[in-house]
Motif scaffolding. Structure first.
Motif, short mmCIF file in Angstrom:
data_model
loop_
_atom_site.label_atom_id
_atom_site.label_comp_id
_atom_site.label_asym_id
_atom_site.label_seq_id
_atom_site.Cartn_x
_atom_site.Cartn_y
_atom_site.Cartn_z
N LEU A 7 -91.15 -69.30 34.41
CA LEU A 7 -90.67 -69.18 35.79
C LEU A 7 -91.65 -69.81 36.76
N GLN A 8 -92.94 -69.61 36.52
CA GLN A 8 -93.96 -70.22 37.38
C GLN A 8 -93.89 -71.74 37.30
N LYS A 9 -93.69 -72.27 36.10
CA LYS A 9 -93.59 -73.72 35.93
C LYS A 9 -92.40 -74.27 36.72
N ILE A 10 -91.29 -73.55 36.66
CA ILE A 10 -90.08 -73.99 37.38
C ILE A 10 -90.33 -73.98 38.88
N LEU A 11 -91.01 -72.95 39.38
CA LEU A 11 -91.31 -72.87 40.81
C LEU A 11 -92.26 -73.99 41.23
N PHE A 12 -93.24 -74.30 40.38
CA PHE A 12 -94.15 -75.41 40.67
C PHE A 12 -93.37 -76.73 40.69
N TYR A 13 -92.43 -76.86 39.76
CA TYR A 13 -91.62 -78.07 39.71
C TYR A 13 -90.80 -78.23 40.99
N LEU A 14 -90.14 -77.17 41.39
CA LEU A 14 -89.33 -77.23 42.60
C LEU A 14 -90.18 -77.56 43.83
N SER A 15 -91.40 -77.01 43.88
CA SER A 15 -92.27 -77.27 45.03
C SER A 15 -92.73 -78.72 45.09
N SER A 16 -92.76 -79.39 43.94
CA SER A 16 -93.19 -80.80 43.92
C SER A 16 -92.17 -81.71 44.59
N PHE A 17 -90.95 -81.19 44.82
CA PHE A 17 -89.90 -81.98 45.44
C PHE A 17 -89.69 -81.64 46.92
N ILE A 18 -90.59 -80.90 47.50
CA ILE A 18 -90.47 -80.58 48.93
C ILE A 18 -90.37 -81.84 49.79
N PRO A 19 -91.15 -82.90 49.50
CA PRO A 19 -90.96 -84.14 50.28
C PRO A 19 -89.53 -84.66 50.19
N LEU A 20 -88.92 -84.54 49.01
CA LEU A 20 -87.53 -84.99 48.84
C LEU A 20 -86.59 -84.15 49.68
N ILE A 64 -81.27 -73.34 48.75
CA ILE A 64 -81.76 -72.52 47.64
C ILE A 64 -83.01 -73.13 47.01
N PHE A 65 -82.97 -74.43 46.75
CA PHE A 65 -84.12 -75.11 46.14
C PHE A 65 -85.34 -75.04 47.06
N PHE A 66 -85.10 -75.20 48.37
CA PHE A 66 -86.23 -75.19 49.31
C PHE A 66 -86.88 -73.81 49.37
N ILE A 67 -86.06 -72.77 49.41
CA ILE A 67 -86.60 -71.40 49.46
C ILE A 67 -87.38 -71.09 48.18
N LEU A 68 -86.82 -71.45 47.02
CA LEU A 68 -87.51 -71.21 45.76
C LEU A 68 -88.82 -72.00 45.68
N SER A 69 -88.81 -73.21 46.23
CA SER A 69 -90.01 -74.04 46.18
C SER A 69 -91.15 -73.43 46.99
N LEU A 70 -90.81 -72.66 48.03
CA LEU A 70 -91.84 -72.01 48.84
C LEU A 70 -92.61 -70.98 48.02
N PHE A 71 -91.96 -70.38 47.02
CA PHE A 71 -92.65 -69.46 46.13
C PHE A 71 -93.68 -70.22 45.29
N GLY A 72 -93.33 -71.45 44.90
CA GLY A 72 -94.27 -72.28 44.16
C GLY A 72 -95.48 -72.64 45.01
N VAL A 73 -95.22 -72.94 46.29
CA VAL A 73 -96.31 -73.24 47.22
C VAL A 73 -97.21 -72.02 47.39
N PHE A 74 -96.59 -70.85 47.54
CA PHE A 74 -97.35 -69.61 47.68
C PHE A 74 -98.21 -69.34 46.45
#
Length: 209
Positions: A7-20, A64-74
């Motif tokens: 789950l952490q890996k997925i959140l980190f992955y989603l956060s890597s696409f914040i620029p997108l 949804i992706f943006f909100i989940l990515s914020l958890f990766g940033v956190f």
């Protein structure tokens, strides 16, 4: 534990696409009508509830992706970089800077071309996004994240290890050569977030000499 790490890996992955996500918002959001006039609040919010199913799916999915990515940033900036970790040394070896720009060009840029009015285009890009994510998670590519560079972090590979740090390459080599201690926090596998040890301030000052 395995589920938590995945789950952490997925959140980190989603956060890597914040620029997108930000680029897609700028590219597709409407602020003016066909006559060049600023949209009213009602019209502005109505665009997110477009009668076109594909457009609605796009905005809902993006949110949804943006909100989940914020958890990766956190996780990275408020958990791992603040964790006590362990004190240790690093090997005196060649530190190779990882090419995160290549990640942007290879994976992020192609996804900008999606047509949000086409269900087929959204499906194709989602499949591509899923395939990239599978590669990212399975191969522990957590260090490939443009946000780290934007926030002043460097990503170096050194033999079997990957280091994410704000320490410059020159200073990192001196720290390794002089066998000075650093704080190491394991992100996952062989990936570490490293920082200087505060108690070594007087010694680390010599690195600039």
């Amino acid at each position: 534990m395995k589920f938590t790490r995945s789950l952490q890996k997925i959140l980190f992955y989603l956060s890597s696409f914040i620029p997108l996500y930000l680029l897609l918002i700028v590219q597709n959001i409407q602020l003016f009508d066909d006559n060049g006039r600023l949209l009213t609040l009602k019209c502005f919010f109505n665009q997110f509830l477009n009668i076109s199913t594909s457009v609605s799916i796009f905005w809902i999915g993006l949110l949804i992706f943006f909100i989940l990515s914020l958890f990766g940033v956190f996780l990275f900036f408020r958990v791992y970089t603040k964790t006590e970790g362990r004190i240790g040394t690093i090997k005196d070896t060649e530190f190779v800077r990882e090419d995160t720009m290549g990640y942007i060009v290879t994976y992020i840029v192609p996804l900008i071309s999606m047509d949000i009015h086409s269900g087929r285009s959204l499906l194709i890009n989602f499949i591509l996004f899923f395939i990239i994510g599978t590669f990212y998670v399975k191969n522990d590519q957590l260090f490939m994240n443009p946000l780290y560079n934007i926030c002043g972090y460097n990503v170096f590979s050194a033999e079997e290890y990957i280091y994410i740090t704000r320490i410059s390459k020159t200073k990192l080599k001196k720290i390794a050569k002089r066998n000075l201690e650093v704080k190491k926090v394991n992100l996952i596998g062989d990936i570490y977030v490293i920082t200087e040890v505060p108690l070594q301030t007087s010694r680390s000052d010599d690195l600039y000499l």
